[in-house]
Scaffold this motif. Structure first.
Motif, PDB file in Angstrom:
ATOM      1  N   GLY A  51      -8.425 -14.801   5.878  1.00 24.39           N
ATOM      2  CA  GLY A  51      -7.627 -16.008   6.058  1.00 24.39           C
ATOM      3  C   GLY A  51      -7.118 -16.704   4.813  1.00 24.39           C
ATOM      4  N   GLY A  52      -7.892 -16.791   3.737  1.00 21.80           N
ATOM      5  CA  GLY A  52      -7.465 -17.543   2.558  1.00 21.80           C
ATOM      6  C   GLY A  52      -6.648 -16.770   1.549  1.00 21.80           C
ATOM      7  N   ALA A  53      -6.454 -15.480   1.761  1.00 31.68           N
ATOM      8  CA  ALA A  53      -5.727 -14.653   0.792  1.00 31.68           C
ATOM      9  C   ALA A  53      -4.271 -14.507   1.222  1.00 31.68           C
ATOM     10  CB  ALA A  53      -6.370 -13.276   0.678  1.00 31.68           C
ATOM     11  N   SER A  54      -3.374 -14.563   0.254  1.00 30.61           N
ATOM     12  CA  SER A  54      -1.965 -14.357   0.567  1.00 30.61           C
ATOM     13  C   SER A  54      -1.714 -12.867   0.807  1.00 30.61           C
ATOM     14  CB  SER A  54      -1.084 -14.850  -0.576  1.00 30.61           C
ATOM     15  OG  SER A  54      -1.226 -14.003  -1.706  1.00 30.61           O
ATOM     16  N   LYS A  55      -0.662 -12.570   1.543  1.00 30.88           N
ATOM     17  CA  LYS A  55      -0.325 -11.166   1.799  1.00 30.88           C
ATOM     18  C   LYS A  55       0.030 -10.446   0.503  1.00 30.88           C
ATOM     19  CE  LYS A  55       0.919 -11.516   6.631  1.00 30.88           C
ATOM     20  NZ  LYS A  55       1.893 -11.195   7.666  1.00 30.88           N
ATOM     21  N   LYS A  56       0.646 -11.158  -0.415  1.00 32.18           N
ATOM     22  CA  LYS A  56       0.976 -10.566  -1.715  1.00 32.18           C
ATOM     23  C   LYS A  56      -0.302 -10.157  -2.457  1.00 32.18           C
ATOM     24  CE  LYS A  56       3.333 -11.523  -6.054  1.00 32.18           C
ATOM     25  NZ  LYS A  56       4.085 -12.500  -6.846  1.00 32.18           N
ATOM     26  N   MET A  57      -1.314 -11.027  -2.441  1.00 30.83           N
ATOM     27  CA  MET A  57      -2.586 -10.730  -3.103  1.00 30.83           C
ATOM     28  C   MET A  57      -3.274  -9.540  -2.446  1.00 30.83           C
ATOM     29  SD  MET A  57      -4.916 -11.397  -5.389  1.00 30.83           S
ATOM     30  CE  MET A  57      -4.555 -13.017  -6.028  1.00 30.83           C
ATOM     31  N   ILE A  58      -3.282  -9.535  -1.116  1.00 27.01           N
ATOM     32  CA  ILE A  58      -3.910  -8.431  -0.387  1.00 27.01           C
ATOM     33  C   ILE A  58      -3.210  -7.121  -0.712  1.00 27.01           C
ATOM     34  CG2 ILE A  58      -4.408  -7.489   1.908  1.00 27.01           C
ATOM     35  CD1 ILE A  58      -4.581 -10.478   2.850  1.00 27.01           C
ATOM     36  N   ASP A  59      -1.886  -7.132  -0.703  1.00 31.69           N
ATOM     37  CA  ASP A  59      -1.106  -5.934  -1.019  1.00 31.69           C
ATOM     38  C   ASP A  59      -1.420  -5.438  -2.425  1.00 31.69           C
ATOM     39  OD1 ASP A  59       1.029  -3.991  -0.413  1.00 31.69           O
ATOM     40  OD2 ASP A  59       2.112  -5.060  -2.008  1.00 31.69           O
ATOM     41  N   GLN A  60      -1.503  -6.354  -3.372  1.00 28.52           N
ATOM     42  CA  GLN A  60      -1.804  -5.998  -4.756  1.00 28.52           C
ATOM     43  C   GLN A  60      -3.190  -5.360  -4.865  1.00 28.52           C
ATOM     44  OE1 GLN A  60      -1.816  -9.403  -7.360  1.00 28.52           O
ATOM     45  NE2 GLN A  60      -1.788  -8.152  -9.205  1.00 28.52           N
ATOM     46  N   ARG A  61      -4.181  -5.977  -4.226  1.00 27.53           N
ATOM     47  CA  ARG A  61      -5.548  -5.439  -4.295  1.00 27.53           C
ATOM     48  C   ARG A  61      -5.646  -4.082  -3.603  1.00 27.53           C
ATOM     49  NH1 ARG A  61      -5.548  -8.258  -7.977  1.00 27.53           N
ATOM     50  NH2 ARG A  61      -6.654 -10.221  -8.180  1.00 27.53           N
ATOM     51  N   LEU A  62      -4.962  -3.924  -2.478  1.00 32.89           N
ATOM     52  CA  LEU A  62      -4.981  -2.634  -1.782  1.00 32.89           C
ATOM     53  C   LEU A  62      -4.357  -1.545  -2.649  1.00 32.89           C
ATOM     54  CD1 LEU A  62      -4.112  -3.782   1.827  1.00 32.89           C
ATOM     55  CD2 LEU A  62      -6.222  -2.626   1.120  1.00 32.89           C
ATOM     56  N   LYS A  63      -3.293  -1.862  -3.357  1.00 34.00           N
ATOM     57  CA  LYS A  63      -2.672  -0.879  -4.254  1.00 34.00           C
ATOM     58  C   LYS A  63      -3.625  -0.497  -5.385  1.00 34.00           C
ATOM     59  CE  LYS A  63       2.108  -1.958  -3.249  1.00 34.00           C
ATOM     60  NZ  LYS A  63       3.330  -2.636  -3.655  1.00 34.00           N
ATOM     61  N   GLU A  64      -4.341  -1.491  -5.923  1.00 35.68           N
ATOM     62  CA  GLU A  64      -5.327  -1.200  -6.969  1.00 35.68           C
ATOM     63  C   GLU A  64      -6.428  -0.291  -6.434  1.00 35.68           C
ATOM     64  OE1 GLU A  64      -6.750  -5.002  -8.273  1.00 35.68           O
ATOM     65  OE2 GLU A  64      -4.832  -5.548  -9.178  1.00 35.68           O
ATOM     66  N   LEU A  65      -6.936  -0.618  -5.246  1.00 37.96           N
ATOM     67  CA  LEU A  65      -7.997   0.199  -4.651  1.00 37.96           C
ATOM     68  C   LEU A  65      -7.495   1.594  -4.320  1.00 37.96           C
ATOM     69  CD1 LEU A  65      -9.613  -2.504  -2.350  1.00 37.96           C
ATOM     70  CD2 LEU A  65     -10.686  -1.383  -4.320  1.00 37.96           C
ATOM     71  N   GLU A  66      -6.257   1.702  -3.888  1.00 39.33           N
ATOM     72  CA  GLU A  66      -5.678   3.011  -3.590  1.00 39.33           C
ATOM     73  C   GLU A  66      -5.527   3.831  -4.872  1.00 39.33           C
ATOM     74  OE1 GLU A  66      -1.953   4.843  -1.028  1.00 39.33           O
ATOM     75  OE2 GLU A  66      -1.853   2.766  -1.694  1.00 39.33           O
ATOM     76  N   SER A  67      -5.096   3.193  -5.961  1.00 33.94           N
ATOM     77  CA  SER A  67      -4.943   3.915  -7.231  1.00 33.94           C
ATOM     78  C   SER A  67      -6.288   4.371  -7.783  1.00 33.94           C
ATOM     79  CB  SER A  67      -4.210   3.052  -8.260  1.00 33.94           C
ATOM     80  OG  SER A  67      -5.029   2.014  -8.736  1.00 33.94           O
ATOM     81  N   ARG A  68      -7.363   3.675  -7.427  1.00 34.45           N
ATOM     82  CA  ARG A  68      -8.716   4.054  -7.865  1.00 34.45           C
ATOM     83  C   ARG A  68      -9.398   4.980  -6.862  1.00 34.45           C
ATOM     84  NH1 ARG A  68      -9.502  -1.888  -9.998  1.00 34.45           N
ATOM     85  NH2 ARG A  68      -9.229  -1.478 -12.203  1.00 34.45           N
ATOM     86  N   GLU A  69      -8.638   5.380  -5.835  1.00 29.06           N
ATOM     87  CA  GLU A  69      -9.115   6.304  -4.810  1.00 29.06           C
ATOM     88  C   GLU A  69     -10.307   5.765  -4.032  1.00 29.06           C
ATOM     89  OE1 GLU A  69      -9.521  10.149  -6.655  1.00 29.06           O
ATOM     90  OE2 GLU A  69      -7.373  10.295  -7.000  1.00 29.06           O
ATOM     91  N   MET A  70     -10.314   4.452  -3.824  1.00 28.44           N
ATOM     92  CA  MET A  70     -11.353   3.835  -2.998  1.00 28.44           C
ATOM     93  C   MET A  70     -10.844   3.600  -1.585  1.00 28.44           C
ATOM     94  SD  MET A  70     -13.285   1.192  -5.510  1.00 28.44           S
ATOM     95  CE  MET A  70     -14.734   1.129  -4.481  1.00 28.44           C
ATOM     96  N   VAL A  71      -9.525   3.535  -1.442  1.00 30.49           N
ATOM     97  CA  VAL A  71      -8.877   3.274  -0.165  1.00 30.49           C
ATOM     98  C   VAL A  71      -7.746   4.274   0.015  1.00 30.49           C
ATOM     99  CG1 VAL A  71      -7.380   1.601   1.025  1.00 30.49           C
ATOM    100  CG2 VAL A  71      -9.430   0.817  -0.124  1.00 30.49           C
ATOM    101  N   VAL A  72      -7.548   4.696   1.259  1.00 36.36           N
ATOM    102  CA  VAL A  72      -6.419   5.563   1.571  1.00 36.36           C
ATOM    103  C   VAL A  72      -5.499   4.825   2.541  1.00 36.36           C
ATOM    104  CG1 VAL A  72      -7.594   6.795   3.450  1.00 36.36           C
ATOM    105  CG2 VAL A  72      -5.732   7.889   2.236  1.00 36.36           C
ATOM    106  N   ARG A  73      -4.217   4.917   2.279  1.00 38.89           N
ATOM    107  CA  ARG A  73      -3.189   4.266   3.101  1.00 38.89           C
ATOM    108  C   ARG A  73      -2.554   5.330   3.983  1.00 38.89           C
ATOM    109  NH1 ARG A  73       2.502   3.551   2.553  1.00 38.89           N
ATOM    110  NH2 ARG A  73       3.217   1.499   3.218  1.00 38.89           N
ATOM    111  N   LYS A  74      -2.488   5.050   5.286  1.00 38.53           N
ATOM    112  CA  LYS A  74      -1.887   5.998   6.222  1.00 38.53           C
ATOM    113  C   LYS A  74      -0.781   5.306   6.999  1.00 38.53           C
ATOM    114  CE  LYS A  74      -6.059   8.705   6.918  1.00 38.53           C
ATOM    115  NZ  LYS A  74      -7.078   9.131   7.870  1.00 38.53           N
ATOM    116  N   VAL A  75       0.410   5.926   7.000  1.00 32.77           N
ATOM    117  CA  VAL A  75       1.526   5.418   7.793  1.00 32.77           C
ATOM    118  C   VAL A  75       1.326   5.923   9.213  1.00 32.77           C
ATOM    119  CG1 VAL A  75       4.026   5.420   8.106  1.00 32.77           C
ATOM    120  CG2 VAL A  75       3.056   5.427   5.790  1.00 32.77           C
ATOM    121  N   ILE A  76       1.268   4.978  10.173  1.00 36.28           N
ATOM    122  CA  ILE A  76       1.025   5.378  11.560  1.00 36.28           C
ATOM    123  C   ILE A  76       2.271   5.261  12.426  1.00 36.28           C
ATOM    124  CG2 ILE A  76      -1.447   4.926  11.528  1.00 36.28           C
ATOM    125  CD1 ILE A  76      -0.885   2.242  12.871  1.00 36.28           C
ATOM    126  N   ASN A  77       3.298   4.594  11.890  1.00 40.45           N
ATOM    127  CA  ASN A  77       4.538   4.452  12.635  1.00 40.45           C
ATOM    128  C   ASN A  77       5.666   4.185  11.646  1.00 40.45           C
ATOM    129  OD1 ASN A  77       6.203   4.316  14.829  1.00 40.45           O
ATOM    130  ND2 ASN A  77       5.608   2.245  15.437  1.00 40.45           N
TER     131      ASN A  77
END
Length: 119
Positions: free
Chosen positions: A59-85
């Protein structure tokens, strides 16, 4: 490597095995210690989560911040992003095995924080 401080016969202090580069704790904190990063990892613990659902959970995080952190985690291979549609674009985020390895640390931190009523 253990650092220590010793005092010589003249009262001068000398440091032995000083950290000249980031220690293991600091390197780990650089990955999971960023603002909202630990919370994102923790909220992905039960399986894939869509971006907007994750934003609601944080709730308290902006979408921009979440997107930025997810990209960092993805670049560190901690998270995988999957397009479902494709239309409209919908994606999920899921922890990798490496990402899941941080869950015990984060759970211990959560318990410690609750035990000491940290604000």
């Amino acid at each position: 490597m253990e650092s220590r401080v010793e005092t010589d016969d003249y009262g001068r202090k000398k440091v032995f095995n000083a950290c000249m580069e980031p220690c293991a704790i600091e390197r780990g904190m650089r990955i999971i210690g960023g603002k909202w990063t630990g919370s994102i990892i923790y909220h992905l613990k039960d399986g894939p989560v869509r971006f907007n659902d994750l934003a609601r959970m944080l709730g308290g995080a902006s979408k921009k911040m979440i997107d930025q952190r997810l990209k960092e985690l993805e670049s560190r291979e901690m998270v995988v992003r999957k397009v479902i549609n494709d239309r409209p674009v919908a994606v999920t985020y899921e922890l990798t095995e490496f990402g899941r390895s941080a869950l015990k640390i984060l759970d211990d931190l959560r318990i410690w924080s609750e035990k000491h009523d940290l604000a």
